[in-house]
Scaffold this motif. Structure first.
Motif, PDB file in Angstrom:
ATOM      1  N   GLU A  81     -11.689  -6.149   0.713  1.00  0.00           N
ATOM      2  CA  GLU A  81     -12.039  -5.321   1.865  1.00  0.00           C
ATOM      3  C   GLU A  81     -11.025  -5.354   2.965  1.00  0.00           C
ATOM      4  OE1 GLU A  81     -14.793  -3.532   2.516  1.00  0.00           O
ATOM      5  OE2 GLU A  81     -14.967  -3.674   0.364  1.00  0.00           O
ATOM      6  N   ILE A 104      -5.025   4.793   3.178  1.00  0.00           N
ATOM      7  CA  ILE A 104      -6.058   5.046   2.200  1.00  0.00           C
ATOM      8  C   ILE A 104      -6.811   6.034   2.705  1.00  0.00           C
ATOM      9  CG2 ILE A 104      -7.905   3.987   0.953  1.00  0.00           C
ATOM     10  CD1 ILE A 104      -6.961   1.004   1.443  1.00  0.00           C
ATOM     11  N   LEU A 148       0.980  -1.193  -0.116  1.00  0.00           N
ATOM     12  CA  LEU A 148       0.001  -0.091  -0.047  1.00  0.00           C
ATOM     13  C   LEU A 148       0.984   1.369  -0.057  1.00  0.00           C
ATOM     14  CD1 LEU A 148      -2.849  -0.869   2.299  1.00  0.00           C
ATOM     15  CD2 LEU A 148      -3.182  -0.421  -0.084  1.00  0.00           C
ATOM     16  N   LYS A 200      -8.266  -3.100   2.299  1.00  0.00           N
ATOM     17  CA  LYS A 200      -9.084  -1.541   2.436  1.00  0.00           C
ATOM     18  C   LYS A 200      -9.070  -1.142   4.178  1.00  0.00           C
ATOM     19  CE  LYS A 200     -11.577  -0.845  -1.739  1.00  0.00           C
ATOM     20  NZ  LYS A 200     -13.019  -0.765  -2.420  1.00  0.00           N
ATOM     21  N   GLU A 201      -9.362  -2.243   4.805  1.00  0.00           N
ATOM     22  CA  GLU A 201      -9.326  -2.117   6.044  1.00  0.00           C
ATOM     23  C   GLU A 201      -7.963  -1.852   6.857  1.00  0.00           C
ATOM     24  OE1 GLU A 201     -10.422  -4.897  10.070  1.00  0.00           O
ATOM     25  OE2 GLU A 201     -11.540  -4.905   8.159  1.00  0.00           O
ATOM     26  N   LYS A 213      -6.897   1.557   5.710  1.00  0.00           N
ATOM     27  CA  LYS A 213      -7.466   2.553   6.709  1.00  0.00           C
ATOM     28  C   LYS A 213      -6.655   2.645   8.229  1.00  0.00           C
ATOM     29  CE  LYS A 213     -11.846   2.739   4.206  1.00  0.00           C
ATOM     30  NZ  LYS A 213     -13.122   2.315   4.041  1.00  0.00           N
ATOM     31  N   GLU A 220      -5.272  -1.890  -4.625  1.00  0.00           N
ATOM     32  CA  GLU A 220      -5.654  -2.871  -3.680  1.00  0.00           C
ATOM     33  C   GLU A 220      -6.274  -4.034  -4.316  1.00  0.00           C
ATOM     34  OE1 GLU A 220      -8.876  -0.328  -2.765  1.00  0.00           O
ATOM     35  OE2 GLU A 220      -7.633   1.285  -1.435  1.00  0.00           O
TER      36      GLU A 220
END
Length: 55
Positions: free
Chosen positions: A43, A55, A25, A46-47, A50, A31
């Motif tokens: 997902e 992100i 990342l 992405k988690e 974050k 992603e």
């Protein structure tokens, strides 16, 4: 006892996969590609992004 060892190995493997995802990342890899390479879901990637303010 071997159950504990196996669980520890699985946890260590998961930690390494997360570390790899974080580094990818940071390098701005898409992603979807990170998910494909690490066997995580988009997902999950992405988690992780974050949680680490990427992100």
């Amino acid at each position: 006892m071997s159950e504990i060892i196996e669980r520890n190995r699985a946890e260590a493997k998961a930690e390494v996969i997360i570390e790899v995802a974080i580094e990818l990342l940071k390098e701005k890899m898409p992603e979807e590609m990170i998910a494909r390479v690490t066997k995580l879901t988009v997902e999950q990637v992405k988690e992780i992004g974050k949680k680490n303010a990427l992100i």
